[in-house]
Design an enzyme around this catalytic site. Structure first.
Site, mmCIF file in Angstrom:
data_model
loop_
_atom_site.group_PDB
_atom_site.id
_atom_site.type_symbol
_atom_site.label_atom_id
_atom_site.label_comp_id
_atom_site.label_asym_id
_atom_site.label_seq_id
_atom_site.Cartn_x
_atom_site.Cartn_y
_atom_site.Cartn_z
ATOM 1 N N GLY A 71 0.790 -1.217 0.000
ATOM 2 C CA GLY A 71 0.000 0.000 0.000
ATOM 3 C C GLY A 71 0.825 1.271 0.000
ATOM 4 N N CYS A 331 -1.567 12.932 23.015
ATOM 5 C CA CYS A 331 -0.348 13.475 23.621
ATOM 6 C C CYS A 331 -0.558 13.757 25.111
ATOM 7 C CB CYS A 331 0.051 14.752 22.893
ATOM 8 S SG CYS A 331 1.611 15.434 23.485
#
Length: 382
Positions: A71, A331
């Site tokens: 891919g 995060c």
């Protein structure tokens, strides 16, 4: 201790029938497919058979199927050639694409000074189609939209037919990374006016190192890799015959068993969601992965209520218990960027939790899911 593999979005167990076909190809089809004598013709026939099998299922023309190493190469070939050869000056994508698209488009913006624009996402990571159409209509530059069909982290499903029709109406090329959907969803390119797609065999129980690009006929694309006339002149290099044969077998088996296996895997996802919610009530499902309608049936991305001191060792401890899955967290500190996908989602509750992706296949069982949920409960202290 059980061994439980729940990272099928990363790669899948190869089917026994695929291995057998590949072994035969390695033994019998060793001629160079570019050679004109019988050994070469045998190899070439195997390649063209695979091309026709894929094309027939997708309702494509065989010449529109170009074999690649996977891919990532297919995405690169399409995006780079579209800018270099087709005069694309603006690429419209999203910030939650696979890095094969994100990094490639960023590189193209720097190298060719093209405009790179990002469609707005809602709090679940769903592209906002009115904004997408607005971006298509902002100026007269030649444009290409690149949006993945199934998000590899949160499983959100793009309404690929609607986006394709919108692109067609606005004279915009449409590329979709379909790596997570080929082999899991039926696609008909006579009904979906898509220009380019990318696929990878190891996502649907085939071998690694092989995939294909769908390139609409008369697209004008030129080769990214030069040096030979293989793959209709679009991809130089001696073809990996055994891998292509393995891709064909895996592709064929995926679609022959699609309805039965989809029902089974969808049942596993539902079972897992119900089980983990009962045992860990504070769990959240990231993106739309908790939906059986708006998300792929193959994966779920969960946010777990776990203390910071246990977060860093969670995957290691799961591995020690024989459980394989993948981690994606928003995060949580300046030194940990976390998942670029989850960082784009605005759901405050999920952003405070440690996230794991569990992805399922026909080789998984409910007993494995029971074991996984029990271990998770023990590790997080729920």
């Amino acid at each position: 201790m059980k061994n439980v593999y729940l990272d099928n979005a990363a790669t899948t167990q190869i089917r026994k029938g695929v291995i057998e076909r590949m072994q035969k190809a390695l033994t019998d089809y060793y001629g160079n497919p570019s050679s004109t004598y019988s050994y070469g013709r045998t190899s070439k026939t195997a390649i063209e058979s695979a091309r026709k099998t894929i094309a027939k299922t997708l309702k494509a023309h065989p010449s529109e199927i170009i074999f690649t190493s996977g891919g990532t190469e297919a995405d690169n070939m399409i995006l780079k050639s579209a800018v270099r050869d087709l005069g694309v000056k603006t690429i419209i994508t999203s910030r939650i694409e696979h890095h094969a698209v994100l990094h490639t488009t960023q590189d193209l913006a720097k190298e060719y000074n093209i405009a790179l624009k990002y469609v707005d996402l809602d709090e679940n990571g769903t592209p906002q189609l009115p904004h997408l159409e607005q971006l298509m209509q902002e100026d007269d530059t030649k444009k290409l939209v690149s949006l993945m069909h199934v998000n590899n982290e949160i499983g959100n499903l793009l309404p690929i037919g609607e986006v394709a029709e919108m692109c067609k109406a606005n004279s915009t090329l449409f590329h979709s990374d379909t790596v997570q959907s080929i082999g899991h969803y039926a696609l008909d390119v006579t009904k979906v006016p898509i220009d380019f797609m990318a696929a990878s065999a190891h996502k649907f129980h085939g071998p690694k190192g092989v995939g294909f690009a769908f390139v609409r006929k008369n697209s004008g694309l030129k080769p990214l890799i030069s040096g030979g006339g293989q793959e209709r002149g679009l991809r130089a290099g001696t073809e990996s015959v055994h891998n292509i044969v393995g891709l064909e077998e895996a592709f064929q088996l995926a679609y022959e068993n699609l309805d039965k296996e989809r029902a089974y895997v969808e049942g596993l996802k539902k079972y897992f969601m119900e089980g983990i919610t009962e045992v860990i009530p504070d769990v959240v499902f990231n993106g739309l992965s908790g939906s059986l309608e708006e998300s792929t049936y193959t994966l779920v991305n969960v946010g777990l209520p776990i203390s910071d001191d246990k977060t860093k060792m969670l995957l290691f401890n799961l591995d020690m218990k024989g459980i394989a899955c993948s981690k994606g967290s928003a995060c949580q500190s300046g030194s940990d960027a976390g998942s670029h996908v989850l960082n784009q989602l605005q759901k405050g509750e999920g952003s405070k939790k440690t996230s794991l992706r569990f992805s399922f296949s026909t080789y998984n069982t409910t007993e494995e899911l029971d074991y996984t949920i029990t271990v998770l409960k023990q590790l997080i202290g729920a």
